[in-house]
Design a protein around this motif. Structure first.
Motif, PDB file in Angstrom:
ATOM      1  N   PRO A  67     -38.457  36.941  89.470  1.00 28.16           N
ATOM      2  CA  PRO A  67     -38.358  35.569  89.966  1.00 28.16           C
ATOM      3  C   PRO A  67     -39.440  34.661  89.386  1.00 28.16           C
ATOM      4  CG  PRO A  67     -38.491  37.155  91.760  1.00 28.16           C
ATOM      5  CD  PRO A  67     -38.799  37.886  90.509  1.00 28.16           C
ATOM      6  N   ASN A  69     -39.696  33.401  86.921  1.00 26.75           N
ATOM      7  CA  ASN A  69     -39.112  32.734  85.758  1.00 26.75           C
ATOM      8  C   ASN A  69     -39.375  31.255  85.878  1.00 26.75           C
ATOM      9  OD1 ASN A  69     -38.115  35.106  84.913  1.00 26.75           O
ATOM     10  ND2 ASN A  69     -36.095  34.789  85.799  1.00 26.75           N
ATOM     11  N   ALA A  71     -38.259  27.333  85.201  1.00 25.60           N
ATOM     12  CA  ALA A  71     -37.409  26.260  84.745  1.00 25.60           C
ATOM     13  C   ALA A  71     -38.353  25.206  84.205  1.00 25.60           C
ATOM     14  CB  ALA A  71     -36.625  25.707  85.908  1.00 25.60           C
TER      15      ALA A  71
ATOM     16  N   LYS B  43     -28.178  35.784 101.932  1.00 29.05           N
ATOM     17  CA  LYS B  43     -27.738  37.116 101.481  1.00 29.05           C
ATOM     18  C   LYS B  43     -28.287  38.187 102.400  1.00 29.05           C
ATOM     19  CE  LYS B  43     -27.654  35.541  96.784  1.00 29.05           C
ATOM     20  NZ  LYS B  43     -28.713  35.103  95.912  1.00 29.05           N
ATOM     21  N   PHE B  55     -39.979  43.537 101.394  1.00 29.88           N
ATOM     22  CA  PHE B  55     -40.919  42.683 100.683  1.00 29.88           C
ATOM     23  C   PHE B  55     -40.202  41.733  99.737  1.00 29.88           C
ATOM     24  CE2 PHE B  55     -40.490  46.285  97.874  1.00 29.88           C
ATOM     25  CZ  PHE B  55     -40.330  45.689  96.655  1.00 29.88           C
ATOM     26  N   PHE B  56     -38.954  41.955  99.546  1.00 25.72           N
ATOM     27  CA  PHE B  56     -38.257  41.061  98.635  1.00 25.72           C
ATOM     28  C   PHE B  56     -36.895  40.746  99.216  1.00 25.72           C
ATOM     29  CE2 PHE B  56     -35.863  40.085  94.743  1.00 25.72           C
ATOM     30  CZ  PHE B  56     -36.651  39.056  94.312  1.00 25.72           C
ATOM     31  N   ARG B  58     -33.831  38.243 100.521  1.00 31.23           N
ATOM     32  CA  ARG B  58     -33.210  36.936 100.387  1.00 31.23           C
ATOM     33  C   ARG B  58     -33.517  36.195 101.673  1.00 31.23           C
ATOM     34  NH1 ARG B  58     -33.454  37.413  95.449  1.00 31.23           N
ATOM     35  NH2 ARG B  58     -32.010  38.879  94.499  1.00 31.23           N
ATOM     36  N   SER B 433     -46.193  27.382  88.624  1.00 32.92           N
ATOM     37  CA  SER B 433     -45.300  27.256  89.778  1.00 32.92           C
ATOM     38  C   SER B 433     -46.106  27.141  91.067  1.00 32.92           C
ATOM     39  CB  SER B 433     -44.406  28.480  89.851  1.00 32.92           C
ATOM     40  OG  SER B 433     -45.213  29.652  89.900  1.00 32.92           O
ATOM     41  N   MET B 435     -47.565  29.614  92.339  1.00 39.56           N
ATOM     42  CA  MET B 435     -47.618  30.958  92.905  1.00 39.56           C
ATOM     43  C   MET B 435     -48.823  31.664  92.293  1.00 39.56           C
ATOM     44  SD  MET B 435     -44.631  33.673  93.549  1.00 39.56           S
ATOM     45  CE  MET B 435     -44.328  34.516  92.034  1.00 39.56           C
ATOM     46  N   GLN B 440     -47.425  38.189  94.519  1.00 33.54           N
ATOM     47  CA  GLN B 440     -46.111  37.569  94.459  1.00 33.54           C
ATOM     48  C   GLN B 440     -45.782  36.930  95.808  1.00 33.54           C
ATOM     49  OE1 GLN B 440     -43.273  38.544  91.769  1.00 33.54           O
ATOM     50  NE2 GLN B 440     -45.221  38.090  90.777  1.00 33.54           N
ATOM     51  N   TYR B 471     -38.348  31.111  95.763  1.00 34.46           N
ATOM     52  CA  TYR B 471     -38.763  32.505  95.623  1.00 34.46           C
ATOM     53  C   TYR B 471     -38.148  33.349  96.725  1.00 34.46           C
ATOM     54  CZ  TYR B 471     -41.601  36.677  95.239  1.00 34.46           C
ATOM     55  OH  TYR B 471     -41.992  37.982  95.097  1.00 34.46           O
ATOM     56  N   LYS B 475     -34.518  32.863  93.612  1.00 35.18           N
ATOM     57  CA  LYS B 475     -34.168  31.976  92.500  1.00 35.18           C
ATOM     58  C   LYS B 475     -35.353  31.792  91.563  1.00 35.18           C
ATOM     59  CE  LYS B 475     -30.735  29.151  94.804  1.00 35.18           C
ATOM     60  NZ  LYS B 475     -30.622  28.022  95.734  1.00 35.18           N
ATOM     61  N   GLN B 476     -35.046  31.248  90.398  1.00 37.52           N
ATOM     62  CA  GLN B 476     -36.114  30.944  89.453  1.00 37.52           C
ATOM     63  C   GLN B 476     -37.040  29.880  90.008  1.00 37.52           C
ATOM     64  OE1 GLN B 476     -33.569  29.713  86.251  1.00 37.52           O
ATOM     65  NE2 GLN B 476     -34.636  31.234  85.011  1.00 37.52           N
ATOM     66  N   LEU B 477     -38.282  29.980  89.636  1.00 35.80           N
ATOM     67  CA  LEU B 477     -39.234  28.968  90.080  1.00 35.80           C
ATOM     68  C   LEU B 477     -39.190  27.769  89.137  1.00 35.80           C
ATOM     69  CD1 LEU B 477     -42.220  31.236  91.094  1.00 35.80           C
ATOM     70  CD2 LEU B 477     -40.177  30.615  92.358  1.00 35.80           C
ATOM     71  N   ILE B 478     -39.559  26.641  89.693  1.00 28.75           N
ATOM     72  CA  ILE B 478     -39.541  25.401  88.915  1.00 28.75           C
ATOM     73  C   ILE B 478     -40.953  25.105  88.396  1.00 28.75           C
ATOM     74  CG2 ILE B 478     -39.209  22.903  89.067  1.00 28.75           C
ATOM     75  CD1 ILE B 478     -36.612  24.188  89.424  1.00 28.75           C
ATOM     76  N   VAL B 479     -41.026  24.760  87.147  1.00 31.12           N
ATOM     77  CA  VAL B 479     -42.299  24.291  86.593  1.00 31.12           C
ATOM     78  C   VAL B 479     -42.074  22.894  86.029  1.00 31.12           C
ATOM     79  CG1 VAL B 479     -43.923  24.569  84.697  1.00 31.12           C
ATOM     80  CG2 VAL B 479     -43.255  26.543  86.042  1.00 31.12           C
TER      81      VAL B 479
END
Lengths: 551, 733
Positions: A67, A69, A71, B43, B55-56, B58, B433, B435, B440, B471, B475-479
């Protein structure tokens, strides 16, 4: 572990996205582009997206951490309608050409023009006519087999007899198709061959571009490339202190302005006049550094001066008198000089090659005709032209015709070659000086006019002074300076100058203060690159330029 | 840790179907006015993972928690302890983080030391100013709250730098500090998916895989979530100072938070200390304003928010200007030894751009007087903020010092000036991000990252909120790239540079600020916010209509031509340039000093456009050349700067790097070449070396994959006949 068991899930979740993405890629890829590698990685595709002209905003690349990752949001303002296509870093598709043997100094016996790129062979084929198999239109060389022949210009005139050395990819310096054309070592000749190659579709290589390509195509090994990297930090002595001080001035000005923009109500107002004075004096510093560069370049490559004129006006005598030699045969017979004769002189330390040419006239003599053609070609390739006329005969209609021919030659190269009018044989008609001034005012094509006498050496100093003034070297002290400027530094100086010019026009157009900072920043960045204090793609390319010089 | 496949996300306008698939926004678009109804992927955990700790996960649901069989308390309310996102701290970072997360559909818990202090403005109750206003506009373009609250609660508004260019034009609002906190609190309280609880977090709960699992409070409560956002402000081991006297406190009168620093240090985080301060407050009723220069608000009010719903004008209050006097300077010089900096008993570094009055007087000795601004703090409170007058002098000297200022001769002081020292975590420990790189699911935002300012906090808050929610949802994190926004520039600076003083946003920190203006914050960021589900349909429609009007108007101005007439005459008079026949309106706008208003006056304007839209049109046309040049420079730079650096790059093994660069790069672990070049101590030569290593690695990988393919093909063709070609052999051949 557990994350691993999640993985298929995550991948599944991404699949639809991936499919849609691929659909976009398919419609984005321009069809005529060279065939993509059969197995293009997604990363490679990303690169395509980066270069694609379509607007794009969000783009993510996966890294190894699931995760984590990213964008990536590129700056994409929806309101900026026109798209800017990024210029390619290294255009791998183009074919480049350059003179790779050293210029300036005494000419070598042989000089080399190198072509590299996918169409190196076809470009060479357009300018090179091999001695054998001349009927065949397409040149299909065997790699590493030397061929003898001639280089022709676009009108089919022979420029030089040459050897062509094809080295086909990947067994070449750049790992691209390379053709080297070995011609005679005179600079005029080399330049003409190069120009013909450029006219036939090659682009002029940036300094060091051959080496850069060699590196990017895996030809240079790492240690070689790393050595190159160290050059970036190399000191450049007195010059760098000038640049450093200019850069500091830019940064100080920026600081002054920026402080006002960020802390509006806490600062005293700016004195715009002082700022404009500072900018003006910086421009002048840059200007004089550039003049120095001009001098350095001339010191290296020297000047080519073509002496042209009607037959028997004393061109060869002038050359002999100036170079203090008997290089050219002098007779009373018009049309004695049939070929181009070179002689070297040194003016203020700048090596000058004088080129005596056949008198230009319409003639039926086959040999003289070729000579005349060559005279015109030489005039086309020279840095400066001295048109010689006879004080005895005065300005004739033939001189007018000849002038027209030179003028038409000039327009074909695009740049204006300065012309000096030398009124020779002044000793035979001393009154000509005053007469001449009345008669010849209409010919404002001439940048300078001098009266000479080849026999007594009268006026030769005037001639030298005129030459120096025309190439902008009159202001250089004969003692010289402590430092020199190389090509890379010069490029950045030119950028600095341009930025400062834009800045001055912004001020003139009364643009708001913030716009001043844009060009000041540009100037500081350009100066920073000279002393290696900023990083950009150009720096990398330019180091390779430097590396090439040392080769 | 498992690696996932290479995967590219490409969101764009023409990919509407795509974003639908990726973010699957609710198909029932009856939620026009409510942004909070974005359906989330709820989910269930995969059955085979139920034996391991969650730990992970949804996004959890009550059902998920109870069916997983993991938390086996009987009774009601146990499910409440599990969330998707926990935000620790209710300041300006915490509020934006919690709101963004909840609006994205994540079940969010906001933990704060004191619910009554949510969105407090402990220093100057003002929002905006140079660079900070750009941050506020950007946060608003991402549907954050700070701009709207400031628009609703302003006491006074002014646009600064009006004539210095569109990129540095900045809106600043003086706000009512009570009203501000109340408004924000009520938004936070009324947001679906968002719960609030008073608690002091002392521990971070870890999972088995260097991931966060939740937090533990002072009183022993455990709250679980896969994402935790820490926004501790000045509270972590906070200590306030007045003169030589100090006490543990996060703010005057509020207890500090203890234990968390030690816990984070145990987890391997590096912590350091920063200092900031706030000036005294005086009773507005004891100040004589008659001799002071008043500073009024703008007649025509500007707005932070792109949402016209909050554009409601209100009565403005006046600020005043006074100056330090010779007596002020004398008192300070006589008592320098009583200040922490010159007395030498506080080590933590204060911000250079926000110097105390003693600093100003010591450092600029020849300046006889300094400006001091008097700013009201609210309509219902008598407090007056004395801007530019923060001091570390003991309280007994503070009132005499205040009374040296003209107008304040008889003032009474309500609160003394004080300084606060607190723990922060140098932000190179975060990715872009926000994070953390170590843990994590753990995010940091606001002063904990070493920033100062409400706007800087809000900007980080919204990004960490978005990413915490994403997270938790897998989903992918936004930068946000540096070049995209001030937010991106802020975060890039924080995680890349070694900052040892509180970081304040300045316009000069951005290399391409002409592109990052207030007026185009929406066209830069709102499409992204819409794509990730933060911008509701109403805002999106407003946005699209606005952009359409702007672009139509630009087209019109390009096509309408005039020859002669009043307009032409006035334009040539104002600009001092001739107007040729058949000039387009566009070409008139490009002339010096010509504004859209001139078109309006002569009936060539477009009455359907709002003032803001006209401004956008004017900027786009007037500065088109500069904007395009910057854009193309940026594009050229971006291709180079955005080259990714592999995360597993071992800098210590790259011997061509200087020792210093090896150390710094190992510490910061930049994600791109551009970021690496901004790390302190990394020289251009180091970057060249890095580029060469990258190129060499790329080549090796390419060769290897080529030979793998060749081998595979050969193996296929020859069945089992030919032995496999060794990779290394062929590479070296």
């Amino acid at each position: 572990m557990l994350r691993a068991s999640e993985k298929p899930n995550a991948v599944m979740a991404h699949l639809p996205a991936l499919r849609v993405l691929l659909r976009h890629i398919n419609c984005l890829i321009p069809p005529p582009r060279t065939s993509m590698p059969a197995l293009c990685t997604i990363r490679a595709t990303c690169h395509f997206l980066l270069l694609s002209p379509k607007p794009r905003k969000l783009h993510a690349t996966a890294t190894s951490k699931g995760p984590e990752n990213h964008a990536l949001l590129l700056n994409r303002d929806e309101r900026v309608a026109r798209n800017v296509t990024p210029s390619d870093v290294v255009e791998k598709g183009s074919t480049i050409a350059a003179i790779v043997t050293s210029l300036g100094g005494p000419p070598g016996a042989v000089g080399i023009v190198r072509l590299s790129g996918p169409s190196a062979v076809s470009v060479a084929g357009r300018v090179f006519r091999p001695a054998k198999r001349s009927k065949n239109n397409d040149w299909k060389p065997m790699s590493h087999v030397v061929e003898y022949g001639v280089v022709l210009d676009s009108e089919g005139n022979v420029i030089d007899e040459v050897l062509a050395v094809p080295m086909l990819a990947p067994k070449s310096y750049t790992r691209e198709d390379v053709v080297e054309i070995q011609c005679h070592g005179s600079e005029v000749c080399l330049r003409r061959v190069l120009r013909t190659c450029l006219e036939a579709g090659a682009t002029l290589a940036q300094p060091g571009e051959f080496t850069l390509r060699a590196f990017l195509n895996g030809r240079l090994d790492l240690s070689q490339a790393e050595n190159v990297g160290r050059l970036i930090t190399a000191k450049s002595g007195g010059f760098s202190s000038l640049v450093r001080s200019l850069r500091m001035q830019c940064i100080e000005l920026l600081t002054e302005i920026e402080a006002r923009l960020d802390f509006e109500d806490e600062m005293p107002p700016l004195d715009l006049n002082i700022i404009m004075d500072k900018i003006h004096s910086m421009s002048q510093d840059v200007e004089s550094a550039l003049e120095a560069e001009n001098y350095d370049r001339l010191l290296q490559s020297g000047l080519q001066i073509a002496i042209v004129g009607r037959p028997n006006v004393g061109k060869s005598s002038l050359l002999n008198a100036w170079s203090k030699s008997e290089r050219a045969i002098v007779t009373e017979i018009a049309g004695t000089t049939r070929d181009v004769i070179e002689a070297s002189v040194s003016v203020n330390g700048i090596p000058i090659t004088l080129l005596d040419t056949a008198g230009i006239r319409d003639t039926d003599d086959v040999v003289e005709k070729i000579g005349v053609e060559r005279s015109e070609a030489v005039a086309r390739g020279a840095d400066l032209i001295i048109m010689t006329v006879s004080a005895v005969e005065g300005w004739t209609s033939e001189d007018t015709k000849l002038l027209e021919r030179i003028q038409s030659a000039k327009s074909s190269t695009g740049s204006l070659i300065p012309v000096i009018l030398a009124v020779n044989k002044i000793d035979c008609n001393p009154r000509a000086e005053t007469d001449w001034d009345r008669g010849c005012q209409s010919h404002d094509i001439f940048s300078k006019r001098v009266f000479t006498c080849a026999v007594t050496g009268q006026g030769l100093q005037d001639l030298e002074r005129a030459v120096l003034e025309l190439v902008g070297l009159d202001a250089i002290p004969s003692g010289g300076r402590q430092w020199t400027v190389n090509q890379r530094q010069c490029e950045q100086l030119v950028r600095t100058k341009e930025a400062l010019e834009r800045l001055q026009s912004s001020i003139k157009e009364e643009l708001p203060l913030d716009f001043w900072t844009i060009d000041l920043r540009d100037a500081a960045l350009s100066l920073g690159q000279i002393i290696g204090e900023d990083i950009s793609e150009e720096v990398l390319s330019n180091i390779f330029g430097k590396f090439c010089i040392g080769k | 840790m498992a690696t996932t496949t290479l995967f590219t996300l490409h969101l764009c306008r023409f990919g509407q179907s795509f974003s639908k698939k990726l973010f699957s926004t609710s198909p029932s678009s009856d939620t026009l006015l409510n942004p909070h109804h974005v359906t989330f992927h709820h989910k269930l955990r995969r059955p085979n993972s139920s034996s391991a700790p969650a730990f992970f996960r949804r996004f959890s649901t009550v059902a998920a928690a109870s069916t997983s069989g993991e938390v086996n308390y009987d009774g009601i309310g146990t499910a409440d302890e599990k969330y998707d996102v926990i935000v620790v701290g209710g300041g300006h970072a915490g509020c934006e983080a919690a709101l963004a997360s909840a609006r994205l559909g994540a079940r969010t818990l906001l933990l704060t030391l004191n619910i009554d202090r949510i969105a407090w403005q402990p220093c100057n109750p003002a929002v905006g100013g140079p660079a900070k206003s750009q941050l506020v506009h950007e946060v608003d373009a991402l549907s954050g709250e700070i701009g709207k609250i400031a628009d609703r609660c302003y006491l006074q508004k002014r646009v600064l730098n009006v004539s210095r260019g569109p990129a540095v034009r900045a809106l600043r609002a003086q706000t009512d500090k009570r009203e501000y906190a109340m408004q924000m609190k009520s938004v936070v309280e009324s947001t679906p998916n968002l719960s609030i609880r008073e608690a002091m977090v002392t521990d971070i709960l870890l999972g088995k895989n260097d991931n966060v699992e939740g937090v533990c409070t002072f009183f022993g409560m455990k709250f679980y979530a896969p994402s935790v956002v820490l926004t501790t402000g000045t509270f972590m081991s906070g200590k306030i100072w007045v003169g030589r006297t100090s006490m543990p406190a996060g703010r005057a009168g509020e207890s500090a938070s203890h234990g968390l620093t030690e816990n984070l240090q145990r987890l391997g985080f590096e912590t350091d200390r920063l200092k900031t301060g706030t000036p005294a407050r005086v009773d507005i009723r004891t100040v004589d304003f008659s001799g002071l220069e008043p500073q009024h608000g703008d007649k025509e009010v500007s707005w932070f928010s792109f949402d016209p719903d909050v554009h409601i004008e209100r009565e403005q209050m006046c600020c005043y200007l006074t100056r330090t006097t010779g007596r002020t300077h004398q008192i300070i010089r006589d008592n320098l030894h009583e200040t922490p900096t010159y007395g030498g008993w506080v080590e933590a570094k204060g911000p250079r751009y926000c110097p105390s009055i003693e600093d100003k007087i010591v450092r600029f000795q020849d300046k006889e007087s300094h400006q001091i601004f008097l700013e009201p703090e609210g309509r219902s409170v008598p407090e007056l903020y004395v801007q530019g007058f923060s001091t570390g002098l003991p309280e007994r000297l503070q009132l005499p010092l205040l009374r040296t200022l003209p107008g304040l001769e008889n003032c009474s002081m309500l609160r003394p000036a004080y300084a606060v020292e607190y723990d922060y975590l140098p932000a190179h420990q975060c990715a872009r991000s926000l994070m953390t790189k170590k843990i994590q699911g753990l995010f940091f935002s606001g002063q904990i990252n070493g920033t100062t300012g409400y706007e800087e906090a809000a900007a980080q808050g919204i990004i960490s909120g978005i990413n915490a929610a994403r997270y938790a949802d897998g989903k992918q994190l936004i930068v946000l790239e540096r070049e995209s926004s001030y937010i991106g520039t802020l975060i890039d600076d924080l995680v890349t540079k070694d900052l040892r003083e509180p970081y304040r946003m300045l316009t000069s920190r951005s290399e391409h600020r002409l592109l990052l203006r207030s007026d185009n914050a929406d066209s830069r960021l709102t499409p992204l916010a819409h794509e990730i589900g933060l911008i509701d349909d109403r805002r999106w429609k407003l946005y699209q209509e606005k952009q359409a009007r702007i672009s139509e108007e630009k087209k019109r101005l390009r096509s309408v031509r005039i020859s002669g007439g009043d307009l032409a005459a006035e334009v040539s008079r104002v600009s001092g340039q001739p107007v040729r026949d058949s000039s387009t309106l566009e070409s008139l706008l490009k002339k010096p000093h010509i504004q859209y208003g001139i078109l309006d006056e002569h009936g060539f304007g477009n009455i359907e456009l709002s003032r803001i839209e006209k401004e956008c049109v004017e900027i786009d046309i007037k500065y088109e050349g500069f904007i395009l040049r910057q854009q193309s420079q940026l594009q050229q730079m971006v291709t180079q700067q955005h080259r990714q650096l592999p995360e597993d790059l071992d800098y210590h093994m790259i011997t061509t790097l200087s020792i210093e660069a090896r150390e710094k790069l190992s510490k910061v672990r930049p994600q791109t070449i551009g970021q690496a070049s901004r790390v302190g101590g990394v020289s251009p030569a180091d970057i060249t070396a890095l580029l060469i290593v990258l190129e060499a690695n790329r080549r090796k990988a390419q060769e290897q994959s080529r030979y793998k393919i060749m081998n595979a093909m050969r193996a296929k063709a020859l069945e089992e006949e030919v032995p496999e070609v060794s990779c290394t052999e062929t590479v070296s051949s």
